[in-house]
Write a protein that holds these residues in place. Structure first.
Motif, mmCIF file in Angstrom:
data_model
loop_
_atom_site.group_PDB
_atom_site.id
_atom_site.type_symbol
_atom_site.label_atom_id
_atom_site.label_comp_id
_atom_site.label_asym_id
_atom_site.label_seq_id
_atom_site.Cartn_x
_atom_site.Cartn_y
_atom_site.Cartn_z
ATOM 1 N N ARG A 239 35.467 -10.533 79.633
ATOM 2 C CA ARG A 239 34.298 -11.333 79.994
ATOM 3 C C ARG A 239 34.356 -11.795 81.455
ATOM 4 N NH1 ARG A 239 34.632 -15.515 75.246
ATOM 5 N NH2 ARG A 239 36.623 -14.533 74.856
ATOM 6 N N ARG A 240 34.837 -10.917 82.335
ATOM 7 C CA ARG A 240 34.925 -11.243 83.752
ATOM 8 C C ARG A 240 34.127 -10.263 84.602
ATOM 9 N NH1 ARG A 240 38.632 -15.109 85.014
ATOM 10 N NH2 ARG A 240 40.067 -15.721 83.389
ATOM 11 N N GLN A 241 33.152 -9.607 83.970
ATOM 12 C CA GLN A 241 32.270 -8.734 84.725
ATOM 13 C C GLN A 241 31.224 -9.552 85.477
ATOM 14 O OE1 GLN A 241 31.460 -4.546 82.964
ATOM 15 N NE2 GLN A 241 30.849 -6.033 81.472
ATOM 16 N N LEU A 242 30.742 -8.987 86.562
ATOM 17 C CA LEU A 242 29.574 -9.558 87.218
ATOM 18 C C LEU A 242 28.348 -8.924 86.576
ATOM 19 C CD1 LEU A 242 30.801 -9.523 90.901
ATOM 20 C CD2 LEU A 242 30.680 -11.449 89.336
ATOM 21 N N MET A 243 27.484 -9.754 86.047
ATOM 22 C CA MET A 243 26.357 -9.237 85.274
ATOM 23 C C MET A 243 25.036 -9.552 85.977
ATOM 24 S SD MET A 243 27.646 -10.191 81.421
ATOM 25 C CE MET A 243 26.769 -8.859 80.622
ATOM 26 N N GLU A 244 24.178 -8.553 86.050
ATOM 27 C CA GLU A 244 22.868 -8.714 86.670
ATOM 28 C C GLU A 244 21.879 -9.106 85.580
ATOM 29 O OE1 GLU A 244 19.989 -6.377 89.837
ATOM 30 O OE2 GLU A 244 21.785 -5.402 89.051
ATOM 31 N N MET A 245 21.732 -10.408 85.378
ATOM 32 C CA MET A 245 20.929 -10.919 84.274
ATOM 33 C C MET A 245 19.441 -10.856 84.583
ATOM 34 S SD MET A 245 23.431 -11.828 82.255
ATOM 35 C CE MET A 245 22.946 -13.051 81.046
ATOM 36 N N LYS A 246 18.673 -10.348 83.626
ATOM 37 C CA LYS A 246 17.220 -10.344 83.771
ATOM 38 C C LYS A 246 16.582 -10.432 82.392
ATOM 39 C CE LYS A 246 16.446 -5.333 83.771
ATOM 40 N NZ LYS A 246 15.839 -4.210 84.518
ATOM 41 N N VAL A 247 15.323 -10.870 82.367
ATOM 42 C CA VAL A 247 14.596 -10.999 81.100
ATOM 43 C C VAL A 247 14.318 -9.600 80.554
ATOM 44 C CG1 VAL A 247 12.529 -11.898 79.975
ATOM 45 C CG2 VAL A 247 13.568 -13.159 81.876
ATOM 46 N N MET A 248 14.627 -9.407 79.252
ATOM 47 C CA MET A 248 14.540 -8.079 78.647
ATOM 48 C C MET A 248 13.776 -8.103 77.338
ATOM 49 S SD MET A 248 18.384 -6.520 78.970
ATOM 50 C CE MET A 248 17.952 -5.336 77.680
ATOM 51 N N ASP A 249 13.149 -6.957 77.038
ATOM 52 C CA ASP A 249 12.568 -6.698 75.728
ATOM 53 C C ASP A 249 13.496 -5.713 75.028
ATOM 54 O OD1 ASP A 249 11.192 -5.858 73.506
ATOM 55 O OD2 ASP A 249 9.293 -5.503 74.531
ATOM 56 N N LEU A 250 14.246 -6.189 74.026
ATOM 57 C CA LEU A 250 15.226 -5.342 73.351
ATOM 58 C C LEU A 250 14.562 -4.163 72.647
ATOM 59 C CD1 LEU A 250 18.209 -4.986 72.732
ATOM 60 C CD2 LEU A 250 17.939 -6.462 70.748
ATOM 61 N N ASN A 251 13.368 -4.376 72.120
ATOM 62 C CA ASN A 251 12.636 -3.274 71.479
ATOM 63 C C ASN A 251 12.368 -2.147 72.466
ATOM 64 O OD1 ASN A 251 12.558 -4.470 68.995
ATOM 65 N ND2 ASN A 251 10.431 -5.105 69.094
ATOM 66 N N MET A 252 11.975 -2.490 73.693
ATOM 67 C CA MET A 252 11.693 -1.483 74.715
ATOM 68 C C MET A 252 12.959 -0.722 75.086
ATOM 69 S SD MET A 252 9.428 0.017 76.482
ATOM 70 C CE MET A 252 8.018 -1.077 76.207
ATOM 71 N N THR A 253 14.080 -1.442 75.152
ATOM 72 C CA THR A 253 15.357 -0.793 75.459
ATOM 73 C C THR A 253 15.701 0.244 74.385
ATOM 74 O OG1 THR A 253 16.169 -2.769 76.592
ATOM 75 C CG2 THR A 253 17.820 -1.195 75.849
ATOM 76 N N LEU A 254 15.549 -0.123 73.109
ATOM 77 C CA LEU A 254 15.837 0.811 72.017
ATOM 78 C C LEU A 254 14.870 1.992 72.039
ATOM 79 C CD1 LEU A 254 16.537 -1.771 69.163
ATOM 80 C CD2 LEU A 254 18.211 -0.295 70.279
ATOM 81 N N HIS A 255 13.617 1.713 72.361
ATOM 82 C CA HIS A 255 12.620 2.787 72.444
ATOM 83 C C HIS A 255 12.993 3.787 73.535
ATOM 84 C CE1 HIS A 255 8.709 4.774 72.324
ATOM 85 N NE2 HIS A 255 8.643 4.629 73.639
ATOM 86 N N ASN A 256 13.411 3.279 74.686
ATOM 87 C CA ASN A 256 13.771 4.152 75.803
ATOM 88 C C ASN A 256 15.034 4.963 75.532
ATOM 89 O OD1 ASN A 256 11.578 3.150 77.230
ATOM 90 N ND2 ASN A 256 12.785 1.628 78.352
ATOM 91 N N LEU A 257 15.922 4.431 74.707
ATOM 92 C CA LEU A 257 17.178 5.123 74.385
ATOM 93 C C LEU A 257 17.047 6.091 73.208
ATOM 94 C CD1 LEU A 257 19.760 2.170 74.645
ATOM 95 C CD2 LEU A 257 19.515 4.078 76.233
#
Length: 544
Positions: A239-257
């Motif tokens: 848990r020491r990664q640098l993360m680029e946080m942004k607002v997401m639609d999880l449904n859209m992510t699954l659709h794209n994958l």
């Protein structure tokens, strides 16, 4: 009490009546006291969830008070003898109960106790602790056993919940300890890999195309890249990664994958997707969430070598106080739930306990970092993950990510300049690792930058004060002895407020909020970096 006795003469005639009066005030008082005592006993027994019993060891006759009909859910006729009582127990406890009775019957013990559970008539499980004492006859032979059984179902339930919480706490502490170790190892390895990759690139840039050493150096560079992938996975777990946080639609992510996932799992596995229409938004690193999904899909695929079904489902979910009390490090609130289920081979409890440990694998191949990476990403995103599995029945992973109410952010497309060379700007490099610092100096000097180097924060501050000319940018490590890169920059900004900053990091330390690191526009480059990446990043920061 008055008793009358008639007295007759010899002729049978009533001669007199004898009246005897007995004062029974004391007896009546005793009866009242006894009745009140019995009532108090019944109240005490009822409130303590206890019941009295008696067993005649010679006849096997059983007496149980009315409390047991409520405890067990059976009628008095169904609890008349030992055979009926023992029928409510499982085989192991039936043997213990037999030994319990036999020890009394043989006069081996004067008192004894044991704990047992039964299946009530309604199917529920109830636990009891029973205590008995032996009563002997006038010859000293065992006659009967009398005792009390107490309902300890709630106590057993509390003990079970406490044991589960204790197990979760130990698991959490173990994962935290392993994570710290993994993060430290990854940090040191990233410094080494930066040196290896950087020197490989510098060497390849000057070697002739047909030089026999070129192929060897290219192999070294490829191996370093594979090692860098492993360190990134270790950083994800810790848990020491640098993360680029942004607002997401999880449904859209699954659709794209979807198309890619179907190719990965193969034709013999049916992929079923159930997406909630009103799904809430989450805030996460897009690439990291895609990695979580991919790792879980690959894990499910490997669990179904002969095919099966794989279900991905999303929904809105509320974790209430009851759930939180039964789980460590989980906050109540609104979440988005991603559930990934398979019909594969499943896992035994001992395997399930270790699946998030780094380098643990049952496949005989791979690094064993897939699920530990998933665990670290989910935790760093502020979520939680749970797994349910039974051998031969399949596995379900449930990921809870905090639900947010924020607008989607518009993507900003930035045009990169083709040139990655410097224009004579001055760069202050602060790095406590001599080899990493010297490598960065060589890379940037070759690109046309003027370099000032410092091996520690104290020296950097001194150089900033002494330097008469402009310092355009500071390139500093994040984790250094005595002072972090973040603290150093704050002090330098007081002297040179116009200076631009680029952090380089094997992993970010606690001086940064891991989640907000990139949201606030802080510039950083992750170790190990290539010569081109460093030059490009420096140019980008200077041109902002």
């Amino acid at each position: 009490i008055v008793s009358c006795t008639p007295v007759f003469n010899k002729r049978g005639q009533l001669e007199k009546i004898i009246h005897i009066s007995t004062d029974i005030t004391g007896l009546k008082k005793i009866e009242v006291a006894l009745r009140e005592s019995q009532e108090r006993y019944q109240i005490a027994v009822s409130s303590s969830k206890s019941g009295a019993w008696e067993i005649n060891v010679q006849t096997g006759k059983v007496y149980m008070d009315h409390s047991f009909t409520k405890f067990y859910g059976y009628t008095e006729k169904e609890l008349e003898n030992l055979e009926q009582l023992f029928g409510l127990l499982d085989s192991q406890e039936r043997n213990e109960a037999n030994q319990f009775i036999e020890q009394f019957a043989k006069g081996e013990v004067e008192e004894n106790s044991f704990i047992y559970h039964i299946h009530r008539k309604d199917g529920a499980i109830a636990w009891f602790q029973t205590n008995g004492i032996l009563v002997r006859d006038e010859t000293g032979q065992p006659l009967r056993i009398v005792g009390i059984s107490r309902d300890i179902t709630e106590q057993k339930r509390a003990e079970k919940e406490m044991a589960a919480l204790q197990e979760q706490l130990q698991q959490s502490q173990r994962m935290e300890a392993i994570g710290r170790l993994a993060g430290g190892i990854a940090h040191d390895f990233n410094n080494l890999l930066t040196i290896i990759q950087g020197n490989c690139e510098l060497s390849l840039n000057i070697l002739p195309e047909k030089d026999p050493l070129k192929a060897n150096i290219e192999e070294i560079s490829l191996s370093a890249e594979r090692a860098a992938t492993l360190t990134r996975q270790l950083l994800a777990f810790s848990r020491r990664q640098l993360m680029e946080m942004k607002v997401m639609d999880l449904n859209m992510t699954l659709h794209n994958l979807d198309k890619m996932l179907r190719r990965v799992i193969g034709e013999d596995i049916e992929l079923i997707t159930i997406l909630a229409k009103d799904l809430g938004k989450i805030k996460a690193d897009q690439g990291q969430i895609e990695q979580v999904i991919m790792n879980l899909i690959l894990n499910a695929r490997d669990a179904m070598p002969r095919g099966g079904s794989l279900i991905m489902e999303t929904s809105n979910f509320e974790l209430d106080e009851h759930y939180v009390q039964a789980h460590i490090n989980v906050a109540p609130g609104q979440y988005v739930l991603l559930s990934i289920s398979d019909t594969g081979c499943g896992m035994t409890p001992d395997i399930k306990e270790k699946i998030f440990d780094p380098f643990f694998t049952t496949k005989g191949k791979g690094t064993g970092l897939g699920l530990s990476t998933v665990y670290g990403i989910v935790k760093q995103t502020g979520g939680s993950i749970s797994v349910y599995s039974e051998p031969s029945k399949g596995t379900t992973f449930k990921i809870y990510l905090p639900r947010i109410d924020e607008p989607f952010q518009k993507e900003k497309k930035q045009k990169m300049k083709e040139s990655m060379s410097g224009g004579g700007e001055t760069v202050l490099i602060v790095e406590d690792d001599d080899m990493v610092r010297k490598l960065a100096v060589r890379i940037l000097q070759q690109r046309g930058y003027k370099i000032i180097e410092a091996e520690n924060p104290k020296q950097a501050l001194s150089l900033c004060k002494k330097q008469s000319g402009k310092i355009d940018l500071i390139l500093t490590d994040v984790v250094m002895p005595s002072m972090s890169g973040n603290e150093l920059v704050k002090k330098i900004k007081k002297i040179r407020p116009e200076i631009k900053v680029l952090y380089m990091s094997g992993y970010p330390d606690n001086s940064f909020n891991h989640h907000a690191f990139l949201e606030k526009g802080i510039n950083y480059i992750q170790k190990p970096f290539s010569t081109a990446n460093l030059a490009q990043k420096i140019r980008k920061v200077l041109d902002k």
